[in-house]
Design an enzyme around this catalytic site. Structure first.
Site, PDB file in Angstrom:
ATOM      1  N   ARG A  40       0.849  -1.192   0.000  1.00 17.68           N
ATOM      2  CA  ARG A  40       0.000   0.000   0.000  1.00 17.68           C
ATOM      3  C   ARG A  40       0.885   1.243   0.000  1.00 17.68           C
ATOM      4  O   ARG A  40       1.978   1.243   0.573  1.00 17.68           O
ATOM      5  CB  ARG A  40      -0.903   0.028   1.229  1.00 17.68           C
ATOM      6  CG  ARG A  40      -1.980  -1.015   1.219  1.00 17.68           C
ATOM      7  CD  ARG A  40      -2.821  -0.927   2.498  1.00 17.68           C
ATOM      8  NE  ARG A  40      -3.807  -1.992   2.519  1.00 17.68           N
ATOM      9  CZ  ARG A  40      -3.591  -3.209   3.013  1.00 17.68           C
ATOM     10  NH1 ARG A  40      -2.419  -3.508   3.553  1.00 17.68           N
ATOM     11  NH2 ARG A  40      -4.535  -4.116   2.992  1.00 17.68           N
ATOM     12  N   LYS A  63      -2.440  -0.334   7.763  1.00 14.80           N
ATOM     13  CA  LYS A  63      -3.870  -0.636   7.758  1.00 14.80           C
ATOM     14  C   LYS A  63      -4.226  -1.832   8.649  1.00 14.80           C
ATOM     15  O   LYS A  63      -5.200  -1.784   9.389  1.00 14.80           O
ATOM     16  CB  LYS A  63      -4.350  -0.895   6.331  1.00 14.80           C
ATOM     17  CG  LYS A  63      -5.839  -1.134   6.234  1.00 14.80           C
ATOM     18  CD  LYS A  63      -6.305  -1.254   4.804  1.00 14.80           C
ATOM     19  CE  LYS A  63      -7.812  -1.477   4.749  1.00 14.80           C
ATOM     20  NZ  LYS A  63      -8.300  -1.531   3.384  1.00 14.80           N
ATOM     21  N   HIS A 133      -3.100   3.398  -5.865  1.00 12.98           N
ATOM     22  CA  HIS A 133      -3.535   2.016  -5.649  1.00 12.98           C
ATOM     23  C   HIS A 133      -3.446   1.181  -6.930  1.00 12.98           C
ATOM     24  O   HIS A 133      -3.477  -0.046  -6.880  1.00 12.98           O
ATOM     25  CB  HIS A 133      -4.967   2.017  -5.107  1.00 12.98           C
ATOM     26  CG  HIS A 133      -5.144   1.133  -3.924  1.00 12.98           C
ATOM     27  ND1 HIS A 133      -4.376   1.230  -2.789  1.00 12.98           N
ATOM     28  CD2 HIS A 133      -6.000   0.116  -3.708  1.00 12.98           C
ATOM     29  CE1 HIS A 133      -4.764   0.321  -1.929  1.00 12.98           C
ATOM     30  NE2 HIS A 133      -5.739  -0.379  -2.451  1.00 12.98           N
ATOM     31  N   ARG A 136      -0.616  -1.349  -6.673  1.00 16.38           N
ATOM     32  CA  ARG A 136      -0.944  -2.546  -5.893  1.00 16.38           C
ATOM     33  C   ARG A 136      -1.859  -3.473  -6.690  1.00 16.38           C
ATOM     34  O   ARG A 136      -1.664  -4.690  -6.705  1.00 16.38           O
ATOM     35  CB  ARG A 136      -1.602  -2.117  -4.571  1.00 16.38           C
ATOM     36  CG  ARG A 136      -1.975  -3.249  -3.638  1.00 16.38           C
ATOM     37  CD  ARG A 136      -2.380  -2.665  -2.282  1.00 16.38           C
ATOM     38  NE  ARG A 136      -3.156  -3.558  -1.463  1.00 16.38           N
ATOM     39  CZ  ARG A 136      -2.661  -4.443  -0.602  1.00 16.38           C
ATOM     40  NH1 ARG A 136      -1.359  -4.567  -0.476  1.00 16.38           N
ATOM     41  NH2 ARG A 136      -3.454  -5.205   0.123  1.00 16.38           N
ATOM     42  N   HIS A 159      -6.309 -10.396   2.542  1.00 19.94           N
ATOM     43  CA  HIS A 159      -7.759 -10.375   2.378  1.00 19.94           C
ATOM     44  C   HIS A 159      -8.367 -11.567   3.118  1.00 19.94           C
ATOM     45  O   HIS A 159      -7.776 -12.647   3.150  1.00 19.94           O
ATOM     46  CB  HIS A 159      -8.145 -10.452   0.900  1.00 19.94           C
ATOM     47  CG  HIS A 159      -7.853  -9.206   0.138  1.00 19.94           C
ATOM     48  ND1 HIS A 159      -7.764  -9.183  -1.232  1.00 19.94           N
ATOM     49  CD2 HIS A 159      -7.635  -7.928   0.540  1.00 19.94           C
ATOM     50  CE1 HIS A 159      -7.494  -7.949  -1.637  1.00 19.94           C
ATOM     51  NE2 HIS A 159      -7.424  -7.170  -0.586  1.00 19.94           N
ATOM     52  N   TYR A 168     -11.017  -7.200  -6.126  1.00 23.61           N
ATOM     53  CA  TYR A 168      -9.977  -6.195  -5.983  1.00 23.61           C
ATOM     54  C   TYR A 168      -9.143  -6.044  -7.253  1.00 23.61           C
ATOM     55  O   TYR A 168      -8.819  -4.932  -7.660  1.00 23.61           O
ATOM     56  CB  TYR A 168      -9.085  -6.570  -4.807  1.00 23.61           C
ATOM     57  CG  TYR A 168      -8.055  -5.536  -4.455  1.00 23.61           C
ATOM     58  CD1 TYR A 168      -8.404  -4.391  -3.757  1.00 23.61           C
ATOM     59  CD2 TYR A 168      -6.726  -5.702  -4.824  1.00 23.61           C
ATOM     60  CE1 TYR A 168      -7.459  -3.440  -3.444  1.00 23.61           C
ATOM     61  CE2 TYR A 168      -5.775  -4.758  -4.514  1.00 23.61           C
ATOM     62  CZ  TYR A 168      -6.151  -3.629  -3.816  1.00 23.61           C
ATOM     63  OH  TYR A 168      -5.206  -2.688  -3.512  1.00 23.61           O
TER      64      TYR A 168
END
Length: 185
Positions: A40, A63, A133, A136, A159, A168
Site C-alpha cells: 500500500r 492498515k 492504488h 498494488r 484479504h 480487488y
C-alpha cells in the site's frame, strides 16, 4: 473517490517505467517498488533506505497492523541498487524536495505520489482511472495472471476471502462481463 484499475498491458507498464526513469529516478523507483511488491502507498512512503538494503522489506502494515515481509525481486533490486547507493539508512526512500521546519528531509506525501503515477499513466496511454492504488492492483493482476493462485494472492494482500481478491484485481467483473457477452439470444 473513483475506483482505480490495474494496468493489464505489459507494454504500458514498460512505457511508464521508461517515462518515469527519464524524468526522475525517485519516481521510477517508487513505481517499480509498487508494482513489484503490492504494498500500500502508505507503507511505501514510510520506508527508509535501510529498509530496502537486505533481501526483503519487513514492515508493520499501517492498515492491518500485521507484520509483513516482502521479498525484493530481481527487477526491484536492479532499480534500488543505484538509487540507494551512498544514501544514509535513516533517510526516507522517497524524499521530498520540500524541507520541513526541522531542516530534516521528509518523505513525499500521498498527493505527490498520486500526481507522479497519474501523470505517467496518462502520458503512456492508460485510459482507465488511475491512482497510487493502481500499482498494488497491477501487482495483484499480474501475479494472478502469472501464477493463477488466488489463495496465494489473498494471503499476500491479507484479504479475508478469495472473492475480495478477485473483485480487488478486477477479475470478477471480467468473468461477469464474459458471461453476459457469451449470451447472445
Amino acid at each position: 473517490m473513483k475506483k482505480v484499475h490495474p494496468i493489464r498491458d505489459k507494454q504500458i507498464i514498460e512505457d511508464m517505467k521508461e517515462f518515469l526513469k527519464e524524468r526522475n529516478e525517485r519516481d521510477y523507483v517508487l513505481f517499480v517498488l509498487g508494482i513489484n511488491t503490492g504494498m500500500r502507498i502508505g507503507d511505501i512512503l514510510k520506508l527508509k533506505v535501510g529498509d530496502v538494503r537486505g533481501e526483503e522489506i519487513s514492515i508493520v502494515e499501517m492498515k492491518t497492523e500485521k507484520i509483513k515481509e516482502v521479498p525484493i525481486n530481481r527487477s526491484l533490486r536492479s532499480a534500488l541498487k543505484p538509487y540507494i547507493k551512498g544514501k544514509p539508512d535513516d533517510e526516507y526512500l522517497f524524499l521530498s524536495r520540500k524541507k520541513d521546519k526541522k531542516k530534516k528531509g521528509r518523505a513525499i506525501d500521498r498527493s505527490t505520489a498520486y500526481k507522479i503515477i497519474k501523470e505517467a499513466a496518462v502520458s503512456c496511454g492508460f485510459k482507465k482511472n488511475c491512482g497510487t492504488h493502481t500499482m498494488r492492483k497491477t501487482f495483484g493482476y499480474m501475479h494472478y495472471k502469472r501464477n493463477g493462485n488466488i489463495a496465494a494472492l489473498q494471503k499476500i494482500f491479507n484479504h479475508d476471502k478469495e472473492i475480495t481478491t478477485y473483485i480487488y484485481i478486477g477479475l470478477e467483473k471480467d468473468y461477469l462481463d464474459k458471461t453476459m457477452m457469451d449470451l447472445n439470444l
